[in-house]
Design an enzyme around this catalytic site. Sequence first.
Site, PDB file in Angstrom:
ATOM      1  N   ASP A 181       4.432  14.169  -0.861  1.00  0.00           N
ATOM      2  CA  ASP A 181       5.244  13.055  -0.397  1.00  0.00           C
ATOM      3  C   ASP A 181       5.658  13.305   1.052  1.00  0.00           C
ATOM      4  O   ASP A 181       6.251  14.339   1.360  1.00  0.00           O
ATOM      5  CB  ASP A 181       6.483  12.973  -1.307  1.00  0.00           C
ATOM      6  N   TYR A 203      -5.241   0.998  -1.276  1.00  0.00           N
ATOM      7  CA  TYR A 203      -6.199  -0.103  -1.112  1.00  0.00           C
ATOM      8  C   TYR A 203      -6.714  -0.213   0.332  1.00  0.00           C
ATOM      9  O   TYR A 203      -7.915  -0.043   0.600  1.00  0.00           O
ATOM     10  CB  TYR A 203      -5.533  -1.398  -1.577  1.00  0.00           C
ATOM     11  N   PHE A 216      -2.076 -10.087   8.080  1.00  0.00           N
ATOM     12  CA  PHE A 216      -1.805 -11.289   7.301  1.00  0.00           C
ATOM     13  C   PHE A 216      -2.137 -10.960   5.830  1.00  0.00           C
ATOM     14  O   PHE A 216      -1.571 -10.003   5.313  1.00  0.00           O
ATOM     15  CB  PHE A 216      -2.447 -12.516   7.972  1.00  0.00           C
ATOM     16  N   SER A 240       1.629   7.602  -5.557  1.00  0.00           N
ATOM     17  CA  SER A 240       2.633   6.796  -6.257  1.00  0.00           C
ATOM     18  C   SER A 240       2.062   5.416  -6.571  1.00  0.00           C
ATOM     19  O   SER A 240       2.509   4.753  -7.495  1.00  0.00           O
ATOM     20  CB  SER A 240       3.914   6.670  -5.430  1.00  0.00           C
ATOM     21  N   ASP A 264      -1.489  11.643   0.583  1.00  0.00           N
ATOM     22  CA  ASP A 264      -1.104  10.559  -0.328  1.00  0.00           C
ATOM     23  C   ASP A 264      -0.319  11.180  -1.475  1.00  0.00           C
ATOM     24  O   ASP A 264      -0.699  12.238  -1.983  1.00  0.00           O
ATOM     25  CB  ASP A 264      -2.370   9.866  -0.870  1.00  0.00           C
ATOM     26  N   LYS A 294       9.669  -2.833   7.527  1.00  0.00           N
ATOM     27  CA  LYS A 294       8.614  -2.977   8.547  1.00  0.00           C
ATOM     28  C   LYS A 294       9.237  -3.264   9.911  1.00  0.00           C
ATOM     29  O   LYS A 294       8.841  -2.674  10.925  1.00  0.00           O
ATOM     30  CB  LYS A 294       7.636  -4.087   8.161  1.00  0.00           C
ATOM     31  N   SER A 351       3.168  -5.802   9.171  1.00  0.00           N
ATOM     32  CA  SER A 351       2.864  -6.976   8.346  1.00  0.00           C
ATOM     33  C   SER A 351       3.362  -8.236   9.027  1.00  0.00           C
ATOM     34  O   SER A 351       4.355  -8.207   9.763  1.00  0.00           O
ATOM     35  CB  SER A 351       3.581  -6.810   7.002  1.00  0.00           C
ATOM     36  N   ALA A 352       2.702  -9.333   8.699  1.00  0.00           N
ATOM     37  CA  ALA A 352       3.188 -10.638   9.147  1.00  0.00           C
ATOM     38  C   ALA A 352       4.575 -10.935   8.598  1.00  0.00           C
ATOM     39  O   ALA A 352       5.252 -11.848   9.073  1.00  0.00           O
ATOM     40  CB  ALA A 352       2.217 -11.729   8.693  1.00  0.00           C
ATOM     41  N   TYR A 379      11.895  -4.978   1.829  1.00  0.00           N
ATOM     42  CA  TYR A 379      10.549  -4.524   2.217  1.00  0.00           C
ATOM     43  C   TYR A 379      10.246  -4.956   3.657  1.00  0.00           C
ATOM     44  O   TYR A 379       9.803  -4.155   4.486  1.00  0.00           O
ATOM     45  CB  TYR A 379       9.489  -5.100   1.253  1.00  0.00           C
ATOM     46  N   ARG A 389       7.902 -19.892  -5.874  1.00  0.00           N
ATOM     47  CA  ARG A 389       8.426 -18.523  -5.965  1.00  0.00           C
ATOM     48  C   ARG A 389       9.479 -18.360  -4.872  1.00  0.00           C
ATOM     49  O   ARG A 389       9.214 -18.665  -3.701  1.00  0.00           O
ATOM     50  CB  ARG A 389       7.272 -17.531  -5.747  1.00  0.00           C
ATOM     51  N   ASP A 429       9.073 -17.663  -0.734  1.00  0.00           N
ATOM     52  CA  ASP A 429       7.763 -17.995  -0.167  1.00  0.00           C
ATOM     53  C   ASP A 429       7.891 -19.007   0.981  1.00  0.00           C
ATOM     54  O   ASP A 429       8.733 -19.904   0.932  1.00  0.00           O
ATOM     55  CB  ASP A 429       6.850 -18.606  -1.233  1.00  0.00           C
TER      56      ASP A 429
HETATM   57  C1  UD1 Z   1       3.235 -11.156  -0.054  1.00  0.00           C
HETATM   58  C2  UD1 Z   1       4.604 -10.852   0.407  1.00  0.00           C
HETATM   59  C3  UD1 Z   1       4.524 -10.366   1.840  1.00  0.00           C
HETATM   60  C4  UD1 Z   1       3.706  -9.109   1.867  1.00  0.00           C
HETATM   61  C5  UD1 Z   1       2.348  -9.340   1.240  1.00  0.00           C
HETATM   62  C6  UD1 Z   1       1.716  -7.993   1.048  1.00  0.00           C
HETATM   63  C7  UD1 Z   1       6.078 -12.284  -0.892  1.00  0.00           C
HETATM   64  C8  UD1 Z   1       7.020 -13.432  -0.877  1.00  0.00           C
HETATM   65  N1  UD1 Z   1       5.457 -12.019   0.258  1.00  0.00           N
HETATM   66  O1  UD1 Z   1       2.676 -12.149   0.810  1.00  0.00           O
HETATM   67  O2  UD1 Z   1       5.813 -10.098   2.335  1.00  0.00           O
HETATM   68  O3  UD1 Z   1       3.550  -8.650   3.188  1.00  0.00           O
HETATM   69  O4  UD1 Z   1       2.454  -9.987  -0.023  1.00  0.00           O
HETATM   70  O5  UD1 Z   1       0.533  -8.077   0.358  1.00  0.00           O
HETATM   71  O6  UD1 Z   1       5.891 -11.630  -1.897  1.00  0.00           O
HETATM   72  N2  UD1 Z   1       0.703 -17.282  -5.450  1.00  0.00           N
HETATM   73  C9  UD1 Z   1       0.568 -18.042  -6.603  1.00  0.00           C
HETATM   74  N3  UD1 Z   1       0.465 -17.395  -7.800  1.00  0.00           N
HETATM   75  C10 UD1 Z   1       0.493 -16.039  -7.926  1.00  0.00           C
HETATM   76  C11 UD1 Z   1       0.626 -15.259  -6.742  1.00  0.00           C
HETATM   77  C12 UD1 Z   1       0.726 -15.912  -5.528  1.00  0.00           C
HETATM   78  O7  UD1 Z   1       0.531 -19.273  -6.544  1.00  0.00           O
HETATM   79  O8  UD1 Z   1       0.417 -15.512  -9.040  1.00  0.00           O
HETATM   80  C13 UD1 Z   1       0.747 -17.963  -4.148  1.00  0.00           C
HETATM   81  C14 UD1 Z   1       2.007 -17.693  -3.335  1.00  0.00           C
HETATM   82  O9  UD1 Z   1       3.023 -18.604  -3.667  1.00  0.00           O
HETATM   83  C15 UD1 Z   1       1.479 -17.851  -1.909  1.00  0.00           C
HETATM   84  C16 UD1 Z   1       0.034 -17.368  -1.993  1.00  0.00           C
HETATM   85  O10 UD1 Z   1      -0.320 -17.472  -3.375  1.00  0.00           O
HETATM   86  O11 UD1 Z   1       1.462 -19.196  -1.534  1.00  0.00           O
HETATM   87  C17 UD1 Z   1      -0.165 -15.945  -1.537  1.00  0.00           C
HETATM   88  O12 UD1 Z   1       0.753 -15.091  -2.227  1.00  0.00           O
HETATM   89  P1  UD1 Z   1       0.665 -13.506  -2.153  1.00  0.00           P
HETATM   90  O13 UD1 Z   1      -0.731 -13.067  -2.400  1.00  0.00           O
HETATM   91  O14 UD1 Z   1       1.724 -12.933  -3.028  1.00  0.00           O
HETATM   92  O15 UD1 Z   1       0.960 -13.180  -0.627  1.00  0.00           O
HETATM   93  P2  UD1 Z   1       2.222 -13.569   0.289  1.00  0.00           P
HETATM   94  O16 UD1 Z   1       3.321 -14.160  -0.482  1.00  0.00           O
HETATM   95  O17 UD1 Z   1       1.708 -14.326   1.439  1.00  0.00           O
END
Ligand code: UD1
Length: 337
Positions: free
Chosen positions: A58, A11, A176, A34, A31, A151, A124-125, A147, A291, A294
């Site tokens: 790989d 991506y 981010f 995977s 690449d 990093k 990553s953040a 994961y 989740r 989070d």
């Molecule tokens: C996630 C990872 C982070 C990683 C990043 C890579 C987790 C806990 N964190 O970030 O370590 O670097 O992806 O892309 O997985 N949400 C919903 N419903 C959903 C999906 C997400 O409400 O179906 C909410 C989450 O609770 C969060 C926000 O949307 O508040 C963003 O979530 P997400 O897109 O998964 O990103 P991160 O959790 O920030």
Amino acid sequence: MKVLVSGGAGYIGSHTVVRLVEAGHDVVIVDNFSNAVPAVLGRLEALTGTAIPCHAFDLTDHDKTAHLFAAEAFEAVIHFAGYKAVGESVAKPLDYYENNLGSTFSLLRAMQRHDVTKLVFSSSATVYGTDQAGATEDRRTFATNPYGWTKVMQEQIMRDVAVASPEMRFALLRYFNPVGAHPSGTIGEDPSDVPNNLMPYIAQVAVGRREKLQVFGDDYDTPDGTGVRDYIHVADLAAGHVAALEALDRTQDAVNVWNLGSGRGTSVLELLHAFEKAVGRDLPYEIVGRRPGDVASSYADPAKANAELHWRTEKSVEDMCADTWRWQSQNPQGYAG
Ligand code: UD1
């Protein structure tokens, strides 16, 4: 520059390849597919007007990596390749450590042997652990899952290599939340399974592949109670990589850490409603429990990248939604259809 892009079919990698070619760089992809599909290569050729050479193997294979570096005179590497799903990393920690660290060892060894000194790393953040709100690059790094630790550890490995080999130049880019797609709608994020991340999940609800969005918690200490994140358009992120690569030629520092984000937070419900505007109708959702793992808020302090890379995000949340929707609606099954 002749640049090797690991994970270049993925991506963020694929969008960065487009930007590199536009900036006049000569790109080679490695690449193992995977979490990417070869179909992206034809899309990249159509977008750039160039057939991008791609090596399908790989990177944990040291011999194949060494052969590639012997055959091609790379001047820099942008290293995206890696596993990235938090939940899966908890279930399969050894896979994550072995793959993510192994590919980095292999690349760094080959770079040393062939005097390739510039590496831009996809960090990553997540390295700010539970302390992601308003993060500046000097914050201490730690992780809350395997994961994230891969990093943190890869960053540390690069710091140690830089001490031993002071001619090296590393850019550690802490992203981010990357979202969006190329404005053409021909390349974008194509999760191979149920999406873990918010934006691709919303996009699949909009196109009818998922019934409804589950909002993970509305009782956070945020303005509307849902999680706040710093979404960054993948085109801005790609531009940040090219800016970082070019900055490695000017910097005196062996290790350079830059946050890539907008500095603005957007809640889950704000993003959902912005996406509804892009689609032109309401989308079904329900509030469910939090989740595990989070954080309430995550957003960058991007001042260092703004000043040192002469780079800043340009795209709005509306652009992110419009471009994601164009990609998803033109490719309802992703690259498969
Ligand atoms: C996630 C990872 C982070 C990683 C990043 C890579 C987790 C806990 N964190 O970030 O370590 O670097 O992806 O892309 O997985 N949400 C919903 N419903 C959903 C999906 C997400 O409400 O179906 C909410 C989450 O609770 C969060 C926000 O949307 O508040 C963003 O979530 P997400 O897109 O998964 O990103 P991160 O959790 O920030």
